[in-house]
Design a protein around this motif. Structure first.
Motif, short mmCIF file in Angstrom:
data_model
loop_
_atom_site.label_atom_id
_atom_site.label_comp_id
_atom_site.label_asym_id
_atom_site.label_seq_id
_atom_site.Cartn_x
_atom_site.Cartn_y
_atom_site.Cartn_z
N SER A 1 0.83 -1.21 0.00
CA SER A 1 0.00 0.00 0.00
C SER A 1 0.86 1.26 0.00
CB SER A 1 -0.93 -0.01 1.22
OG SER A 1 -1.73 -1.18 1.24
N CYS A 2 1.84 1.32 0.89
CA CYS A 2 2.73 2.48 0.98
C CYS A 2 3.89 2.40 0.01
CB CYS A 2 3.27 2.62 2.40
SG CYS A 2 1.99 2.83 3.66
N ALA B 1 9.81 -5.24 11.29
CA ALA B 1 8.76 -5.98 11.99
C ALA B 1 7.96 -5.06 12.91
CB ALA B 1 9.38 -7.13 12.79
N ARG B 2 8.61 -4.11 13.55
CA ARG B 2 7.89 -3.20 14.45
C ARG B 2 7.01 -2.24 13.67
NH1 ARG B 2 11.41 -0.52 19.09
NH2 ARG B 2 9.29 0.24 19.52
N CYS B 3 7.47 -1.76 12.52
CA CYS B 3 6.62 -0.94 11.65
C CYS B 3 5.37 -1.72 11.25
CB CYS B 3 7.38 -0.51 10.39
SG CYS B 3 8.73 0.63 10.69
N ARG B 4 5.54 -3.01 10.99
CA ARG B 4 4.42 -3.85 10.54
C ARG B 4 3.33 -3.92 11.61
NH1 ARG B 4 0.62 -5.46 8.98
NH2 ARG B 4 0.03 -7.43 7.98
N VAL C 1 0.45 -11.63 10.02
CA VAL C 1 0.16 -10.88 8.79
C VAL C 1 -0.77 -9.71 9.01
CG1 VAL C 1 -0.84 -11.06 6.48
CG2 VAL C 1 0.54 -12.92 7.35
N LEU C 2 -1.87 -9.89 9.78
CA LEU C 2 -2.89 -8.85 9.87
C LEU C 2 -3.56 -8.89 11.23
CD1 LEU C 2 -4.31 -6.66 8.18
CD2 LEU C 2 -5.99 -8.36 7.49
N ASP D 1 2.37 1.03 12.63
CA ASP D 1 1.72 1.92 11.66
C ASP D 1 1.19 1.21 10.43
OD1 ASP D 1 2.36 3.99 13.34
OD2 ASP D 1 4.24 4.43 12.32
N HIS D 2 1.60 -0.03 10.19
CA HIS D 2 1.21 -0.72 8.95
C HIS D 2 0.43 -2.00 9.25
CE1 HIS D 2 4.06 1.82 6.59
NE2 HIS D 2 4.69 1.86 7.75
#
Length: 692
Positions: A177-178, A184-187, A600-601, A190-191
């Motif tokens: 998307s971005c 891993a921490r960004c995931r 994943v989500l 914020d993502h």
């Protein structure tokens, strides 16, 4: 690049004098605006959408925020377009400097202004002889890849990059998307709701696309070369035809020179005009083809440089530019061969012209009554001669008229035959159409009958009239495997539901699951090319709040050997699942998607984590072995939670069902399959969108 920025910012540039240095500089890339060569000390190159480069000085000083590329005359508005640094050309400039001007490279390990002699790929540093010796003696750096300038070749760095936000966390994920690399921490932060994949996989996909562009452009380049050769041959053929016709015209008019000098001049003038126009057209075509070929070569050269100098992270940022330029080349491509227009000289009436000239001499005028008056030279022409001329003219006119009549009669006869043939073909086509319509009606009835049977058996067409198996959704008749239920944790009640209470009536028995809190289906999913679908309806009652990360339920698939390794399959390889659990981040009950042990989500707020809370959770699962996808659907919310791509379907996968933690809650999971599934058009449209 760290070493490159340090060299540019603070190096003591040492330049060899003389004309040889200037000739070496000619091989360096140039700014497409100011035409100055890029150097390590100069302004950094930025990549334009046309794949040419502009220096940072020209970019920051662009009048009105508009950059005009002098190479291809394209314009870029900086208010609409964000230019990225051209890392490929930066690395190319570095390697050209190493090859042609190594004295400009200063050691970046120590601030001693010593001449650099090698480069460490792992440290990303330029080293002098002293630092190189120290580098080789340290245990930590002894195994690093160090390249001497004389042997330096373009290499792709395998040293991981680290997140600029979360230090010491490697960038190993790509956010679709971005369109950026994340750790891993960004995931998780914020993502969390974005679709991501491993950046090696994303880079490999773009690399294959670049390979495709390279092959397409190579084929197009071959076509350009063939077209140019055809045009050149056409030009030579035009010259040969011109010379041949010129000699032919001169030869014919030599016998008629006294009478036809003027005509000869006119024809020669017409020939020159025709030849000039033809060659002008051919020259224009050749020029356009050369320009297209040069554009194709530029894009090919850049792609080759990408493969030599670009890292996988660089490649991800180049997909749009390279794809657009490749499309431009392919859209403007000319045909592979050129049809040469050949001029001819028509001499069909030459014999008749000579005969007419030999009998020429009669001068006729019309009197007031419309009758011809003979005006002749009585000293040179008799009445008998005049009558002979008139008879000859009349005979020639009659022969010409007879020829025309014969031609018209033959044409009429040909048209009559053609009409009869067309009528016969029309009758034949009508007969075929009638037969086809009758067959289609029978087939339509047969298809309606088959669809009725298919719906009763739980098969639905995802698109109207689809005949492809990959567009037929099969609601597979799954069953809980009662003989494998882990009775130490769960059991199947009299209504056939999976409940999170251990059984006190049946022994564990042989072959049962021992670690997994649930059971599997009686058979693995068939690999028949059809998407499979099933649902689970869960009644959940919380007796007390759940502790951190405690599970409620799980539904998914895994390989046979992963079924009983752990109390859940979410953390295992070759497993794909959705679970509902307490979430420490949101403080409530959330849904989480797992793929082969990777988180994943995260979808929050399924129900509150409070005593007495109850809810009915209804989820659907789609497994498509053709497209290698698994889709998780929230049936009550009527939306797709997640689509997992690149599912490993090389071995059969088993549906798994888990319910957990009886001290704190009660879970009852009912399996909904086959014709019991309410397959609405809205649900089918949702599945089609998720699989496309």
């Amino acid at each position: 690049m760290r070493y490159l920025s340090r060299v540019i910012a603070g190096s003591d540039v040492r330049v060899n004098g003389g004309g040889s240095d200037q000739s070496r500089m000619d091989s360096f890339p140039k700014c497409s605006v100011c035409q100055q060569q890029f150097t390590l000390k100069g302004a950094a190159p930025y990549l334009l959408p046309c794949l040419h480069a502009v220096c940072e000085t020209c970019m920051t000083s662009a009048a009105g925020g508009v950059i005009s590329c002098s190479t291809c005359q394209g314009e870029v508005h900086l208010t609409d377009t964000h230019l990225q640094k051209d890392t490929v050309r930066q690395k190319e400039i570095f390697h050209l400097t190493v090859k042609h001007r190594p004295t400009e490279l200063i050691c970046t390990h120590e601030d001693d202004s010593n001449q650099a002699v090698c480069w460490c790929q792992d440290c990303d540093e330029l080293l002098c002889e002293y630092c190189q010796n120290m580098h080789s003696n340290f245990k930590v750096t002894r195994s690093h890849v160090v390249q001497i300038f004389a042997d330096l070749e373009p290499t792709i760095s395998t040293v991981p990059k680290f997140c600029s936000i979360h230090k010491y966390h490697p960038l190993y994920l790509f956010d679709k998307s971005c369109r950026k690399l994340i750790c891993a921490r960004c995931r998780i932060q914020d993502h969390a709701d974005h679709e991501v994949e491993k950046f090696d996989v994303a880079a490999e996909t773009v690399t294959k696309q670049l390979e495709y562009h390279k092959n397409e452009l190579s084929t197009l380049q071959t076509r350009h070369q063939a077209n140019m050769q055809s045009i050149r041959q056409g030009t030579e053929s035009t010259d040969e035809t011109h010379n041949s016709l010129k000699e032919n015209i001169r030869h014919i008019f030599q016998s008629l020179r006294s009478q036809l000098d003027q005509r000869e001049k006119e024809l020669l003038f017409d020939l020159e005009n025709h030849t000039r126009e033809t060659k002008a057209t051919q020259h224009s075509l050749l020029t356009a083809c050369v320009e297209d070929k040069n554009k194709c070569i530029r894009v090919l050269d850049y792609i080759n440089n990408v493969f030599h100098y670009a890292s996988k992270s660089d490649i991800l940022g180049l997909e749009t530019y390279v794809g657009e330029m490749t499309g431009t080349c392919l859209d403007t491509a000319a045909s592979q061969t050129y049809a040469v227009p050949t001029a001819v000289f028509n001499t069909n009436s030459l014999s008749k012209l000579k005969a007419t000239l030999s009998g020429f001499g009669a001068i006729l005028t019309m009197d007031m009554d419309g009758k011809s008056e003979i005006i002749a030279d009585r000293g040179t022409q008799t009445d008998d001669d005049f009558m002979a001329d008139v008879e000859m003219k009349h005979k020639m006119d009659m022969e010409e008229l007879k020829t025309k009549i014969d031609s018209v009669e033959k044409h009429i006869e040909s048209l009559t035959k053609l009409t009869d043939k067309l009528n016969s073909e029309i009758e034949s086509l009508k007969s075929r159409i009638d037969e086809k319509e009758a067959i289609e009606k029978k087939d339509a009835k047969r298809i309606d009958l088959l669809l009725g049977v298919a719906r009763e058996c739980g098969v639905h067409l995802l698109k109207p009239g689809a005949v492809d198996r990959s567009l037929m959704l099969k609601c597979v008749p799954l069953k809980y495997d009662k003989d494998r239920v882990s009775l130490a944790y769960v059991h199947i009640n009299t209504e056939g539901d999976l409940v999170n209470r251990k059984s006190d009536t049946r022994p564990a028995g042989k072959g049962r699951l021992k670690k997994y809190w649930g059971t599997c289906s009686t058979d693995p999913l068939p690999q028949d090319g059809c998407p499979k679908y099933w649902e689970v309806e869960n009644r959940v009652n919380l007796d007390k709040p759940l502790p951190e990360n405690w599970l409620i339920l799980e539904v998914g698939v895994c390989r046979e050997e992963q079924r009983d390794v752990h109390h859940c399959i979410g953390l295992r390889p070759y497993s794909y699942c959705m679970n509902v659990a307490q979430c420490s981040t949101h403080g409530g009950i959330c849904r989480r998607i797992w793929k082969e042990g990777q988180y994943v989500l995260h979808l929050p707020d399924t129900l509150p984590n409070t005593a007495g809370a109850s809810h009915t959770l209804h989820y659907g699962v789609v497994y498509d072995d053709t497209r290698k996808k698994i889709v998780f659907i929230d049936v009550k919310e009527k939306k797709v939670m997640s689509t997992l791509d690149n599912v490993d379907c090389s071995e059969p996968l088993w549906p798994m069902f888990g319910v957990y933690n009886p001290p704190h809650l009660t879970v009852s999971m009912r399996l909904v399959v086959g014709s019991d599934i309410n397959m609405t058009e809205e649900k089918k449209a949702m599945i089609v969108k998720a699989l496309s």
